[in-house]
Design an enzyme around this catalytic site. Sequence first.
Site, PDB file in Angstrom:
ATOM      1  CB  THR A 182     -46.199 -10.825  41.583  1.00 56.72           C
ATOM      2  OG1 THR A 182     -45.361  -9.996  41.389  1.00 56.72           O
ATOM      3  CG2 THR A 182     -47.493 -10.890  40.573  1.00 56.72           C
ATOM      4  N   GLY A 214     -42.677   5.704  46.752  1.00 59.85           N
ATOM      5  CA  GLY A 214     -42.746   4.553  46.183  1.00 59.85           C
ATOM      6  C   GLY A 214     -41.564   3.872  45.482  1.00 59.85           C
ATOM      7  CG  LEU A 215     -38.929   5.725  43.329  1.00 57.50           C
ATOM      8  CD1 LEU A 215     -38.109   6.921  43.079  1.00 57.50           C
ATOM      9  CD2 LEU A 215     -39.288   4.773  42.303  1.00 57.50           C
ATOM     10  CB  SER A 235     -39.421   1.611  53.683  1.00 56.64           C
ATOM     11  OG  SER A 235     -40.684   2.152  53.305  1.00 56.64           O
ATOM     12  CG  ASP A 244     -39.875  -2.981  47.763  1.00 54.82           C
ATOM     13  OD1 ASP A 244     -40.418  -3.548  46.785  1.00 54.82           O
ATOM     14  OD2 ASP A 244     -40.737  -2.421  48.869  1.00 54.82           O
TER      15      ASP A 244
HETATM   16  C1  GLA Z   1     -44.601  -2.604  48.172  1.00 56.22           C
HETATM   17  C2  GLA Z   1     -43.975  -3.756  48.999  1.00 56.22           C
HETATM   18  C3  GLA Z   1     -43.511  -4.996  47.901  1.00 56.22           C
HETATM   19  C4  GLA Z   1     -44.532  -5.042  46.748  1.00 56.22           C
HETATM   20  C5  GLA Z   1     -45.008  -3.962  45.983  1.00 56.22           C
HETATM   21  C6  GLA Z   1     -46.297  -4.223  44.925  1.00 56.22           C
HETATM   22  O1  GLA Z   1     -43.883  -1.729  47.420  1.00 56.22           O
HETATM   23  O2  GLA Z   1     -43.213  -3.000  49.635  1.00 56.22           O
HETATM   24  O3  GLA Z   1     -43.245  -6.000  48.554  1.00 56.22           O
HETATM   25  O4  GLA Z   1     -45.764  -5.689  47.399  1.00 56.22           O
HETATM   26  O5  GLA Z   1     -45.701  -3.072  46.997  1.00 56.22           O
HETATM   27  O6  GLA Z   1     -45.742  -4.829  44.270  1.00 56.22           O
END
Ligand code: GLA
Length: 389
Positions: free
Chosen positions: A38, A127-128, A131, A175
């Site tokens: 989103t 995925g946490l 980066s 993020d």
């Molecule tokens: C990655 C991207 C975020 C976001 C998520 C999905 O983590 O870096 O900006 O778009 O995917 O919600």
Amino acid sequence: MDASLPVIKSLFEKTFGAGGTVNVVRAPGRVDLIGEHTDYNVGFVFPMAIEPEVRMAFRQRDDGRVRLASTAFPGQIPEFSLEEKIQRGEPGWANYSKGVAAKFVAAGIPVTGMDAIMANTLPVGGGLSSSAAIEVATAWCFLSLGGLEIDEARLALLCQKAEHEYALMPCGIMDQTIVIGGRAGHAMLLDCRDLSRQFVPLDPNELRVVIVNTMVKHELTGSEYPTRRRQCEEGVAFFQKHNPSVKALRDVTLKQLDDAKAQLPEVVYRRCRHVVSENARTTEAAMMLGRKSYERAGQLMVQSHISLRDDYEVSCAELDFLAEEAMKVKGVYGARMTGGGFGGCIAALAQPRAVEALRNHLTRTYLQKFNITPAVYVTTATAGAGLIE
Ligand code: GLA
């Protein structure tokens, strides 16, 4: 990985030599409780900063050069000059820091050379948001060396630009924002349109956030993310034709979407349905958590997962399995994939006393089914990045 201060400082000395003042910054990872895909649709996200983090020990250099090291990639010491055009390249992990340096220079923010080594308790590529944590940690090194403070939203935008241009990942703003601006004991409801935020307390006596890593990363990720962005833009373009005030899917209601169903390509319709419904779920879940209506917040997390799986199609068998199995454990309010998808982690919201049963159940069943032992993190919400020594 032991990233305690004595360990990281001694690693620094071994790599770059003794002497001078060595300082250390930290930047946490993040988990998104709800509000996925989103952010780049200018909607709502509800992340929190987590205990696993990136630490970076650093020391000023007077020759305008930057040397980097990482305990995750021993032996590599990429180097660049702040006085020349900074090029992305190999090794890939250095691009996040290079990007931040380049964006600071371009923005006219004073930067000094440094030697820096990073050590993670945050899994790289899990995925946490490792980066964003590397970007923000690097930014904090430069800011500390310059004795500077910077507006949080501006810093988030600079780090996001660094990721777009140097890591070639067209990410949203979630993020970087939470890694910079997380608040201990709270999740952040972020409005990605104006970057305004509200904080919702998470009572540690009543709640735990449990993160379970599938340990897989399906290679689709690279191309699927920009594809989703394009499909959403296609949806926006359609609505814009009829109503120029529509700037993003944020401005479209479920009713408008349904009325337009026959005119949209089926896949675009489903992508839009995820985003529009996810925005509504996210603001509701934040409100429900604030009111301690944990059951309802949990239901919304489960619905979010289903929407990501069926409409947005960014889940995978491993994530579906963990999210479903988590809900079989008594005292678990909700569970869903978190982050971009195609691997990475699920996040579960649970009563404190359910945590061990959840850990055991998921570890055992996941091993049985996929022959992989998942990593489990039980975390409170932490503060955003900063100087720790
Ligand atoms: C990655 C991207 C975020 C976001 C998520 C999905 O983590 O870096 O900006 O778009 O995917 O919600």
